[in-house]
Write an enzyme that holds these catalytic residues in place. Structure first.
Site, PDB file in Angstrom:
ATOM      1  N   GLY A 191     -10.583  15.157  39.883  1.00 36.00           N
ATOM      2  CA  GLY A 191      -9.893  14.909  38.796  1.00 36.00           C
ATOM      3  C   GLY A 191     -10.590  14.885  37.533  1.00 36.00           C
ATOM      4  O   GLY A 191     -11.841  15.181  37.613  1.00 36.00           O
ATOM      5  N   HIS A 454      -9.897  30.799   8.669  1.00 32.38           N
ATOM      6  CA  HIS A 454     -10.711  31.923   9.100  1.00 32.38           C
ATOM      7  C   HIS A 454     -12.159  31.778   8.697  1.00 32.38           C
ATOM      8  O   HIS A 454     -12.148  31.924   7.219  1.00 32.38           O
ATOM      9  CB  HIS A 454     -10.273  33.394   8.959  1.00 32.38           C
TER      10      HIS A 454
END
Length: 475
Positions: A191, A454
């Site tokens: 997990g 960007h």
């Protein structure tokens, strides 16, 4: 005379101290009873110290591959001083602990150091829910409140035959206190905790074998996420055995470490390692807190609560790990606020469990919110998906780590955003946008139409949202 307050909180972890602050913001007199250190498991034995170790491991691994960036370092020049690593971890924890204590002072919250137990009605309180507190010096103190919030948290689950000894068989609590790195580690449980420790230890150069009973690691996550993490860890030398069970009575210990049998299908083999880390879930801290003096119900080891977070006693609430459910610090904090707002008569925003972000701080990281494709279909949706690899994103290439992806799950008919699942560098920082989108019921085209700077990793999320409509620009 007892200490009389409007709201008493039993447990000073993220859920407890957040609840206390929210109540104090509304002018309520508040006391926290905490037997350990303020901040609870998250600050001292969980989220924070483990992330500090993971960061050191990440830096070390990056330096070993510095030539990727045109930086020439000899492998001999890069060494791990694990004592210094642990000292840095402790410094991070202490800095945050100091800040938390200052927050309590700022909001006028009384912190009582001691072990609290719920007692029955008194002349000061006609309802059960008053607290008897055994202080550190052995003296007793009484706290009477109009409302009580139980936030006693959880601890690592242990397995019969594989009980922790703190030396060779470890819980995650024990592992954080290691003074030296082992040469090998066997991890039981794939997990979140098991994956983070496998990632960290392998980055530090430890040989790791991970055993998971389910058919894949991170079984609660999207299968694509599980596959990507398994591939990444395997590429770094971690041996992963899924559909496998440790034979609990087969454990043996000697000066060389531990040895234990593992069965995978019809095959059984014996595994050896310096140490064994057992990370197979957690159990609630409900012993000795006086539940027998109340009508509070316990179900499967967890305090049972209503959607309002009230127990069977309306003036007593329970939040966080002690109730089971989503065992995450930010979930507990949200519940702390919701419990206080409910007792104030406000209308708190309920949190659907699947809309609580889930993060794994391995290398690469994973982050998810909402339904997986399988869960969406089970909930009656007609899911459609789109997946954008980070290899198509300029910032990921510049960063030098373009493995992973962003996967979006949406409803084909309504276009509703059902889930977002990510694997890659810094995706735990990106998931908040997806969480906000679900909170505001935004649809994928709205998220995709918003600006994503960007170059940035966030472009992957925008592109994946547009890709559900067949309008991705860069892929």
């Amino acid at each position: 005379m007892p200490i009389q307050v409007d709201v008493a909180v039993l447990g000073g972890g993220p859920g407890g101290y957040t609840a206390a602050i929210r109540a104090a913001q509304e002018g309520k007199k508040v006391a926290i009873v905490e037997q350990g250190k303020l901040g609870g498991t998250c600050l001292h034995l969980g989220c924070i110290p483990s992330k500090a170790l993971l960061r050191s491991a990440e830096v070390y691994a990056s330096l070993l591959h510095a030539d990727t960036y045109g930086i020439k370092l000899s492998r001999e020049a890069v060494k791990v001083d694990f004592t210094a690593v642990q000292e840095r971890k402790e410094g991070v924890v202490e800095q945050l602990h100091r800040g938390l204590r200052q927050l309590m002072k700022k909001h006028g919250i009384e912190v009582i150091q001691g072990r609290g137990r719920i007692i029955g009605p008194s002349i000061f309180s006609p309802k059960s829910g008053s607290l008897a507190v055994e202080l550190e010096d052995g003296e007793m103190e009484s706290v009477v409140s109009r409302h009580l919030i139980v936030a006693t948290g959880s601890r690592p689950r242990q397995l019969p035959g594989l009980e922790a000894d703190g030396e060779t068989v470890l819980t995650s609590d024990d592992a954080l206190r290691m003074e030296t790195l082992p040469s090998s580690m066997l991890i039981a449980g794939g997990g979140v905790i098991g994956i983070e420790w496998a990632s960290m230890l392998s980055d530090f150069g430890v040989r790791v074998t991970l055993v998971e009973a389910a058919s894949r690691v991170l079984p609660g996550e999207d299968p694509d996420v599980s596959a990507a993490i398994a591939k990444a860890l395997s590429a770094r030398g971690v041996r992963i055995l899924t559909g496998a069970m440790l034979q609990q009575e087969s454990l043996s210990k000697d000066s060389g470490g531990i040895s234990v049998a593992v069965r995978q299908g019809e095959t059984e083999e014996r595994l050896q390692a310096d140490r064994l880390l057992v990370s197979v879930g957690r159990i609630a801290n409900i012993e000795g807190i006086g539940l027998e003096n109340t009508d509070i119900a316990v179900q499967d080891g967890w305090i049972k609560v209503k959607p309002t977070l009230q127990t069977a006693e309306p003036h007593i609430y329970a939040i966080g790990d002690v109730t089971g459910g989503v065992q995450l610090a930010h979930a507990a904090a949200h519940e702390g606020i919701a419990a206080v707002e409910h007792l104030l008569g406000l209308m708190p925003h309920p949190a659907a469990p699947h809309r609580i972000p889930r993060c794994v701080y391995s290398r690469p990281e994973t982050a998810s919110v909402g339904y997986t494709e399988e869960q969406a279909r089970a909930a009656g949706h007609d899911p459609m998906t789109a997946k954008i690899p980070f290899a198509a994103i300029a910032k990921a290439i510049v960063h030098g780590d373009s493995e992973g992806f962003v996967k979006v799950v949406a409803d084909r008919g309504t276009q509703d955003l059902l889930g977002v699942h990510m694997v890659g560098a810094h995706v735990t920082e990106l998931i908040a946008e997806a969480s906000l989108a679900q909170f505001l019921d935004a649809v994928p085209w709205e998220v995709g139409a918003s600006f994503h700077p960007h170059p940035s990793l966030s472009e992957a999320l925008g592109e994946a949202m547009l890709a559900t409509l067949g309008k991705s620009v860069h892929f």
